[in-house]
Design a protein around this motif. Structure first.
Motif, short mmCIF file in Angstrom:
data_model
loop_
_atom_site.label_atom_id
_atom_site.label_comp_id
_atom_site.label_asym_id
_atom_site.label_seq_id
_atom_site.Cartn_x
_atom_site.Cartn_y
_atom_site.Cartn_z
N THR A 90 -18.29 7.27 4.38
CA THR A 90 -17.55 7.08 3.12
C THR A 90 -16.22 7.82 3.18
O THR A 90 -15.18 7.31 2.76
CB THR A 90 -18.38 7.58 1.93
N LEU A 91 -16.25 9.05 3.72
CA LEU A 91 -15.01 9.80 3.92
C LEU A 91 -14.04 9.05 4.82
O LEU A 91 -12.85 8.92 4.51
CB LEU A 91 -15.33 11.17 4.53
N LEU A 92 -14.54 8.56 5.95
CA LEU A 92 -13.68 7.87 6.92
C LEU A 92 -13.12 6.57 6.35
O LEU A 92 -11.95 6.23 6.59
CB LEU A 92 -14.45 7.61 8.21
N LEU A 93 -13.95 5.85 5.58
CA LEU A 93 -13.47 4.61 4.94
C LEU A 93 -12.34 4.93 3.96
O LEU A 93 -11.32 4.23 3.93
CB LEU A 93 -14.62 3.92 4.22
N GLY A 94 -12.52 5.98 3.17
CA GLY A 94 -11.47 6.38 2.24
C GLY A 94 -10.18 6.75 2.95
O GLY A 94 -9.09 6.37 2.54
N LEU A 95 -10.31 7.49 4.06
CA LEU A 95 -9.13 7.90 4.82
C LEU A 95 -8.40 6.70 5.44
O LEU A 95 -7.17 6.65 5.46
CB LEU A 95 -9.53 8.88 5.92
N ILE A 96 -9.17 5.73 5.94
CA ILE A 96 -8.56 4.52 6.51
C ILE A 96 -7.71 3.80 5.46
O ILE A 96 -6.59 3.36 5.72
CB ILE A 96 -9.64 3.59 7.07
N LEU A 97 -8.26 3.69 4.25
CA LEU A 97 -7.53 3.00 3.18
C LEU A 97 -6.26 3.76 2.79
O LEU A 97 -5.20 3.16 2.55
CB LEU A 97 -8.44 2.82 1.96
N ILE A 98 -6.37 5.10 2.71
CA ILE A 98 -5.19 5.91 2.38
C ILE A 98 -4.11 5.74 3.44
O ILE A 98 -2.92 5.55 3.13
CB ILE A 98 -5.56 7.39 2.22
N ILE A 99 -4.51 5.82 4.72
CA ILE A 99 -3.55 5.66 5.83
C ILE A 99 -2.88 4.29 5.77
O ILE A 99 -1.65 4.17 5.87
CB ILE A 99 -4.27 5.83 7.18
N LEU A 100 -3.68 3.25 5.58
CA LEU A 100 -3.16 1.88 5.56
C LEU A 100 -2.16 1.67 4.43
O LEU A 100 -1.03 1.21 4.65
CB LEU A 100 -4.32 0.89 5.42
N PHE A 101 -2.55 2.04 3.20
CA PHE A 101 -1.71 1.71 2.05
C PHE A 101 -0.52 2.66 1.90
O PHE A 101 0.53 2.24 1.38
CB PHE A 101 -2.55 1.69 0.78
N SER A 102 -0.63 3.90 2.35
CA SER A 102 0.55 4.77 2.33
C SER A 102 1.57 4.29 3.37
O SER A 102 2.79 4.32 3.13
CB SER A 102 0.15 6.23 2.58
N PHE A 103 1.08 3.83 4.52
CA PHE A 103 1.96 3.30 5.56
C PHE A 103 2.67 2.04 5.07
O PHE A 103 3.89 1.89 5.23
CB PHE A 103 1.15 3.00 6.82
N LEU A 104 1.91 1.13 4.44
CA LEU A 104 2.52 -0.08 3.90
C LEU A 104 3.51 0.24 2.79
O LEU A 104 4.54 -0.43 2.66
CB LEU A 104 1.42 -1.02 3.38
N GLY A 105 3.20 1.27 1.99
CA GLY A 105 4.11 1.67 0.92
C GLY A 105 5.48 2.07 1.45
O GLY A 105 6.50 1.83 0.81
N GLY A 106 5.50 2.67 2.63
CA GLY A 106 6.77 3.07 3.23
C GLY A 106 7.64 1.90 3.64
O GLY A 106 8.85 2.06 3.81
N PHE A 107 7.05 0.72 3.79
CA PHE A 107 7.80 -0.48 4.18
C PHE A 107 8.14 -1.37 2.98
O PHE A 107 8.66 -2.47 3.16
CB PHE A 107 7.01 -1.30 5.20
N SER A 108 7.84 -0.91 1.77
CA SER A 108 8.05 -1.73 0.58
C SER A 108 9.54 -1.96 0.32
O SER A 108 10.39 -1.14 0.67
CB SER A 108 7.42 -1.05 -0.64
N HIS A 109 9.82 -3.10 -0.33
CA HIS A 109 11.20 -3.44 -0.68
C HIS A 109 11.39 -3.57 -2.19
O HIS A 109 12.53 -3.66 -2.65
CB HIS A 109 11.61 -4.75 0.00
N THR A 110 10.30 -3.57 -2.95
CA THR A 110 10.39 -3.66 -4.40
C THR A 110 9.42 -2.66 -5.02
O THR A 110 8.46 -2.21 -4.38
CB THR A 110 10.02 -5.07 -4.91
N VAL A 111 9.68 -2.33 -6.28
CA VAL A 111 8.79 -1.41 -7.00
C VAL A 111 7.40 -2.01 -7.13
O VAL A 111 6.38 -1.31 -7.00
CB VAL A 111 9.37 -1.08 -8.39
N ASN A 112 7.31 -3.31 -7.38
CA ASN A 112 6.00 -3.95 -7.54
C ASN A 112 5.15 -3.83 -6.27
O ASN A 112 3.93 -3.64 -6.36
CB ASN A 112 6.17 -5.43 -7.92
#
Length: 399
Positions: A90-112
Motif C-alpha cells: 500500500t505504501l509503495l502503491l501510494g508512492l508510485i502514484l505520487i511520483i507519477l502525478f507530480s512528474f506529470l504536473g511538472g509538464f502541465s501547460h494549463t491550470v486545469n
C-alpha cells in the motif's frame, strides 16, 4: 486501554532512544517527510503559476482543493486496500502514484491540467500517509510512543522544508517543485522497497463500510465536525495568504519555512508537555481561540506586510499544538480500531481543507482580500462551539 496507557508510561521516551531506529523505520520516516512536503510545496509558487498561466487566485487555489478532496475521499478505501495487499505494498502503491502525478504536473501547460494531476497526487498521498504510521509502529524500536513521536517529527519537518524547497526550486521555474518531489519520492520508494521487510498483513480484512460505522460514534463524529471547520481556517491561511503577501518565491518559502519550524516544535515538544499538565478539551479551546484571533488579525492587517508575516508564523505554533492534541483524542475517543477511526475522521476533516482554498479566492474576488480571513476566523469559532456542544461525549478522552 488502561493496559496500553500503562505500557506507554513505562516506555523510554528519551531523544536518544527515539533516534536509535532500524533502517526500515528511517526509510518510512524519510518518505513521510517528502509526502508532507507536498502539502506546502506549492505555496510559494501559487502567485507564479497564476501569473504565468493567466489564472485567478481561486482557480490556482483549486490545486489545494483537488488534492485535499481526493485525499479525503480516498481515506475511505485505504484500510480496505492495506488489509488486502499489505502495509508495504500500500505504501509503495501510494508512492508510485505520487511520483507519477507530480512528474506529470511538472509538464502541465494549463491550470486545469495541474488541478487534475494534483488530484491523482492526493490519491497517492492518502494511500501512503494512512499506512505510514502503522508501518513505523511495526518496525520501530523504543515502543509505540517513540514511534509516534518519530512520525510527528517527520510530518513537522516535511511541513517546514516543503515551502523552503518550493521557494528555491520555484525561483528557477514553477515546474521545479513538481520534479523535485518526483525525484525525492523515487528515492523513498527504493528505500522502502529494499529496507522495509517482515511487515505482516493485517489479521482482519476491513470493510468499506467500517469508516461510516465509526462516524456513528457520537464522540468521533463531533471531533470530525470540529476538525472540518478548524481545517477550513487552517487552509484559508495556508492557501490564500501567499496572494496577499506580494513576495517572490524565496520570500514566501522563508515565511512558510519558519511557520513550519514553529509547527514542528510545538507539535513534537510543546503539545505533549501541555497534555501532561492539562486536559485536552481546554487546550483545544485555547488554541482554537488563538487561531481565530490570528486569522482576524490577518484580515484587519491585510495591507500590512509585517502583521501578515508575524501572524502566519505565530499560527504555526497554534496549529502544531492543535494538530497533535486533536489527533491524540481522535485515536482514544471511540472503541474502533485506530486505522478505522483515523480514516473516518480524515474523510470529514479533509473536506474542510478542500473547500477553503477555492472559497477564499472567490470571497476575495467578490468582496475584498480581508473577507477570507474573517470567514476563516468564524469557521474556527464554530469549531469551538461544536466541541463545547458535544462536551458530554468527550469527557473520557483523557481517561
Amino acid at each position: 486501554m488502561k493496559e496500553i496507557q500503562h505500557s506507554l508510561e513505562h516506555e523510554d521516551h528519551s531523544l536518544k532512544s527515539i533516534l536509535r531506529q532500524p533502517k526500515a523505520a528511517w526509510a518510512v520516516a524519510f518518505a513521510c517527510v517528502v509526502a508532507f512536503m507536498g502539502l506546502g510545496l506549492v505555496d510559494p509558487i501559487l502567485p507564479a503559476i497564476a501569473k504565468q498561466l493567466h489564472a485567478t487566485p481561486s482557480q490556482v487555489s483549486l490545486l489545494f482543493t483537488s488534492y485535499m478532496l481526493v485525499t479525503g475521499i480516498a481515506m475511505l478505501i485505504t484500510g480496505w486496500t492495506s488489509s488486502r495487499i499489505g502495509i508495504k505494498w500500500t505504501l509503495l502503491l501510494g508512492l508510485i502514484l505520487i511520483i507519477l502525478f507530480s512528474f506529470l504536473g511538472g509538464f502541465s501547460h494549463t491550470v486545469n491540467e495541474i488541478i487534475w494531476y494534483r488530484a491523482g497526487w492526493g490519491l497517492g498521498n492518502a494511500l501512503f500517509i494512512s499506512t505510514a504510521l502503522a508501518a513505523i509502529v511495526t518496525v520501530a524500536t523504543g515502543g509505540t510512543a517513540g514511534a509516534i513521536i518519530l512520525f510527528e517529527a517527520a510530518i513537522g519537518l516535511g511541513m517546514s522544508v516543503g515551502p523552503l524547497l518550493g521557494g528555491g526550486l520555484g525561483s528557477i521555474s514553477w515546474r521545479g517543485p513538481f520534479f523535485g518531489v518526483a525525484g525525492l519520492m523515487a528515492i523513498g520508494f527504493l528505500a522502502i522497497l529494499l529496507l522495509l521487510q517482515g511487515v505482516p498483513k493485517p489479521k482482519r480484512r476491513s470493510s468499506l463500510l467500517d469508516p461510516f460505522r465509526a462516524l456513528g460514534h457520537r464522540g468521533l463524529f463531533i471531533l470530525a465536525l470540529a476538525s472540518l471547520t478548524y481545517n477550513f481556517g487552517f487552509f484559508t491561511l495556508l492557501a490564500f495568504s501567499p496572494f496577499v503577501l506580494h513576495m517572490d518565491e524565496h520570500g514566501l518559502g522563508l515565511v512558510f519555512f519558519f511557520w513550519g519550524i514553529l509547527l514542528a516544535i510545538t507539535s513534537v515538544i510543546i503539545a505533549p508537555k501541555l497534555q501532561e499538565r492539562y486536559h485536552s478539551l481546554p487546550i483545544m479551546y485555547v488554541m482554537l481561540s488563538f487561531l481565530a484571533l490570528d486569522l482576524a488579525m490577518m484580515g484587519f492587517g491585510v495591507e500590512n506586510h509585517t502583521i501578515l508575516v508575524v501572524a502566519i508564523v505565530l499560527a504555526g505554533g497554534f496549529l502544531g499544538i492543535m494538530n497533535t492534541v486533536l489527533t491524540t483524542v481522535v485515536m482514544n475517543v471511540s472503541p474502533f480500531e485506530r486505522s478505522i477511526a483515523s480514516s473516518a475522521y480524515s474523510f470529514v476533516r479533509f473536506t474542510g481543507g478542500a473547500i477553503a482554498p477555492w472559497l477564499a479566492g472567490k470571497l476575495a474576488e467578490w468582496f475584498n482580500p480581508a473577507i477570507p480571513f474573517y470567514v476563516g476566523a468564524i469557521a474556527v469559532i464554530i469549531s469551538i462551539i461544536t466541541l463545547m456542544s458535544g462536551k458530554r461525549h468527550l469527557m473520557h478522552i483523557d481517561s
